[in-house]
Enzyme design. Structure first.
Site, mmCIF file in Angstrom:
data_model
loop_
_atom_site.group_PDB
_atom_site.id
_atom_site.type_symbol
_atom_site.label_atom_id
_atom_site.label_comp_id
_atom_site.label_asym_id
_atom_site.label_seq_id
_atom_site.Cartn_x
_atom_site.Cartn_y
_atom_site.Cartn_z
ATOM 1 N N TYR A 160 23.237 -38.335 -41.913
ATOM 2 C CA TYR A 160 23.501 -37.471 -43.070
ATOM 3 C C TYR A 160 23.061 -38.154 -44.375
ATOM 4 O O TYR A 160 22.385 -37.546 -45.215
ATOM 5 C CB TYR A 160 25.002 -37.162 -43.093
ATOM 6 C CG TYR A 160 25.473 -36.221 -44.171
ATOM 7 C CD1 TYR A 160 25.262 -34.852 -44.076
ATOM 8 C CD2 TYR A 160 26.174 -36.704 -45.285
ATOM 9 C CE1 TYR A 160 25.727 -33.988 -45.068
ATOM 10 C CE2 TYR A 160 26.642 -35.849 -46.266
ATOM 11 C CZ TYR A 160 26.427 -34.489 -46.156
ATOM 12 O OH TYR A 160 26.877 -33.639 -47.133
ATOM 13 N N LYS A 164 20.178 -36.953 -47.060
ATOM 14 C CA LYS A 164 20.497 -36.660 -48.465
ATOM 15 C C LYS A 164 19.761 -37.619 -49.413
ATOM 16 O O LYS A 164 19.414 -37.243 -50.530
ATOM 17 C CB LYS A 164 22.014 -36.730 -48.681
ATOM 18 C CG LYS A 164 22.802 -35.666 -47.891
ATOM 19 C CD LYS A 164 22.398 -34.248 -48.264
ATOM 20 C CE LYS A 164 23.309 -33.198 -47.665
ATOM 21 N NZ LYS A 164 22.922 -31.825 -48.012
HETATM 22 P P1 NDP Z 1 30.092 -25.480 -45.027
HETATM 23 O O1 NDP Z 1 30.056 -26.039 -43.655
HETATM 24 O O2 NDP Z 1 31.392 -25.023 -45.596
HETATM 25 O O3 NDP Z 1 29.026 -24.289 -45.167
HETATM 26 C C1 NDP Z 1 27.708 -24.521 -44.735
HETATM 27 C C2 NDP Z 1 26.844 -23.330 -45.059
HETATM 28 O O4 NDP Z 1 25.522 -23.650 -44.619
HETATM 29 C C3 NDP Z 1 27.265 -22.090 -44.318
HETATM 30 O O5 NDP Z 1 26.995 -20.966 -45.119
HETATM 31 C C4 NDP Z 1 26.360 -22.118 -43.077
HETATM 32 O O6 NDP Z 1 26.050 -20.837 -42.549
HETATM 33 C C5 NDP Z 1 25.103 -22.681 -43.670
HETATM 34 N N1 NDP Z 1 24.260 -23.302 -42.656
HETATM 35 C C6 NDP Z 1 24.548 -24.322 -41.815
HETATM 36 N N2 NDP Z 1 23.514 -24.597 -41.021
HETATM 37 C C7 NDP Z 1 22.543 -23.706 -41.359
HETATM 38 C C8 NDP Z 1 21.220 -23.461 -40.905
HETATM 39 N N3 NDP Z 1 20.686 -24.188 -39.925
HETATM 40 N N4 NDP Z 1 20.522 -22.461 -41.471
HETATM 41 C C9 NDP Z 1 21.039 -21.710 -42.461
HETATM 42 N N5 NDP Z 1 22.281 -21.888 -42.933
HETATM 43 C C10 NDP Z 1 23.020 -22.876 -42.397
HETATM 44 O O7 NDP Z 1 29.463 -26.634 -45.951
HETATM 45 P P2 NDP Z 1 29.696 -26.977 -47.506
HETATM 46 O O8 NDP Z 1 29.808 -25.747 -48.290
HETATM 47 O O9 NDP Z 1 30.770 -27.992 -47.568
HETATM 48 O O10 NDP Z 1 28.338 -27.733 -47.827
HETATM 49 C C11 NDP Z 1 27.237 -27.104 -48.451
HETATM 50 C C12 NDP Z 1 26.234 -28.167 -48.859
HETATM 51 O O11 NDP Z 1 26.855 -29.110 -49.718
HETATM 52 C C13 NDP Z 1 25.676 -28.970 -47.678
HETATM 53 O O12 NDP Z 1 24.314 -29.258 -47.904
HETATM 54 C C14 NDP Z 1 26.481 -30.238 -47.717
HETATM 55 O O13 NDP Z 1 25.810 -31.322 -47.114
HETATM 56 C C15 NDP Z 1 26.674 -30.415 -49.199
HETATM 57 N N6 NDP Z 1 27.810 -31.266 -49.554
HETATM 58 C C16 NDP Z 1 29.100 -30.903 -49.272
HETATM 59 C C17 NDP Z 1 30.145 -31.736 -49.623
HETATM 60 C C18 NDP Z 1 31.567 -31.384 -49.380
HETATM 61 O O14 NDP Z 1 32.438 -32.232 -49.671
HETATM 62 N N7 NDP Z 1 31.905 -30.213 -48.873
HETATM 63 C C19 NDP Z 1 29.895 -33.019 -50.268
HETATM 64 C C20 NDP Z 1 28.500 -33.301 -50.511
HETATM 65 C C21 NDP Z 1 27.517 -32.453 -50.165
HETATM 66 P P3 NDP Z 1 26.934 -20.166 -41.372
HETATM 67 O O15 NDP Z 1 28.172 -19.712 -42.073
HETATM 68 O O16 NDP Z 1 26.122 -19.039 -40.870
HETATM 69 O O17 NDP Z 1 27.202 -21.256 -40.372
#
Ligand code: NDP
Length: 252
Positions: A160, A164
């Site tokens: 990861y 990033k």
């Molecule tokens: P969630 O797991 O809550 O949501 C992930 C989202 O990404 C969902 O809408 C999911 O869709 C979608 N997704 C996952 N895989 C795919 C794919 N292969 N193609 C298209 N859509 C996809 O994650 P977060 O909201 O927590 O994270 C969002 C971003 O922020 C990520 O990039 C994460 O790495 C980053 N981030 C998050 C942090 C945190 O503390 N939460 C911290 C730092 C970075 P579906 O619902 O259909 O599965």
């Protein structure tokens, strides 16, 4: 009055992974400022439909597309569909991301590949797909979702963190290539934000993270979305190739 505003009326935005968590909050925040918003998802069709309804209730237009962020063809088809419907694309938020955590001795090749494809190749897929249309349209703003872990590293997240960190180098290069065409590209690096992704962490880990955060709490999705709206809007018109941490000071 300043010519630089947060208003996004008439702009077209695409948010990958907009069905839940941070992506959903970003989709709603962009819509609140007047943008038409397309969002992709991978599995959560019902949740994506709900976000679409919520965006429409804000008085703007929405489109939902099922597209695996790791698919190069999927990215091209998604961008083409949006341009066919709305005539252009001004804002791209590469938000879709996953974790497959494990210490290096236990990490499988499959988990390495899945994380790199979803978190890093996706950035290439969508940034490439929008480059020409944004240049033709006179400019645009790309926001790539990084993580504080891409700056500091984290035990158990080498895949990861690599994905990033990789997107930071990609974004800076892309920003240099497209700046002369008024396409800006920046990274948001969130710390610990309350979503389904962090729900999976155990209590002890979460307590450790909160203690290591100077602001003393987890962030919420709207706080990440606020930074994204800023980077999408004209208020950040002289900012490109930047990494903005939204981490409560965790990486100071
Ligand atoms: P969630 O797991 O809550 O949501 C992930 C989202 O990404 C969902 O809408 C999911 O869709 C979608 N997704 C996952 N895989 C795919 C794919 N292969 N193609 C298209 N859509 C996809 O994650 P977060 O909201 O927590 O994270 C969002 C971003 O922020 C990520 O990039 C994460 O790495 C980053 N981030 C998050 C942090 C945190 O503390 N939460 C911290 C730092 C970075 P579906 O619902 O259909 O599965």
């Amino acid at each position: 009055m300043s010519q630089y505003t947060l208003d996004l009326t008439g702009k077209v935005a695409l948010v990958t992974g907009g069905s839940r968590g941070i992506g959903k909050a970003i989709a709603l925040a962009l819509a609140e400022k007047g943008a038409k918003v397309a969002l992709t998802y991978s599995r959560s069709a019902d949740a994506a439909e709900e976000v679409k309804t919520a965006i429409e209730s804000l008085g703007t237009q929405a489109m939902i597309i099922q597209a695996d962020a790791a698919s190069f063809e999927g990215a091209n088809e998604t961008v083409s569909a949006i341009i066919a419907e709305w005539g252009g694309l001004d804002i791209l938020v590469n938000n879709a991301g996953i974790t497959k955590d494990g210490l290096i001795l236990r990490m499988t090749e499959e988990h390495w590949d899945q994380v790199m494809e979803t978190n890093l190749k996706s950035i290439f897929n969508y940034c490439k797909a929008v480059a020409r249309p944004m240049m033709k349209g006179g400019g645009g703003s790309v926001i790539n979702m990084g993580s504080i872990v891409g700056i500091t590293g984290n035990a158990g997240q080498s895949n990861y963190a690599a994905s990033k960190a990789g997107l930071i180098g990609f974004t800076k290069s892309y920003a240099k290539e497209l700046a002369s065409r008024n396409v800006r590209a920046n990274v948001i690096a969130p710390g610990y934000i309350l979503t389904d992704m962090t729900d999976a962490l155990d209590e002890k880990v979460l307590e450790g993270i909160t203690n290591a955060t100077p602001l003393g709490r987890a962030g919420n999705v709207e706080e990440v979305a606020a930074a994204c709206v800023f980077l999408a809007s004209d208020l950040s018109s002289y900012i490109t190739g930047e990494v903005i941490r939204v981490d409560g000071g965790m990486a100071i």
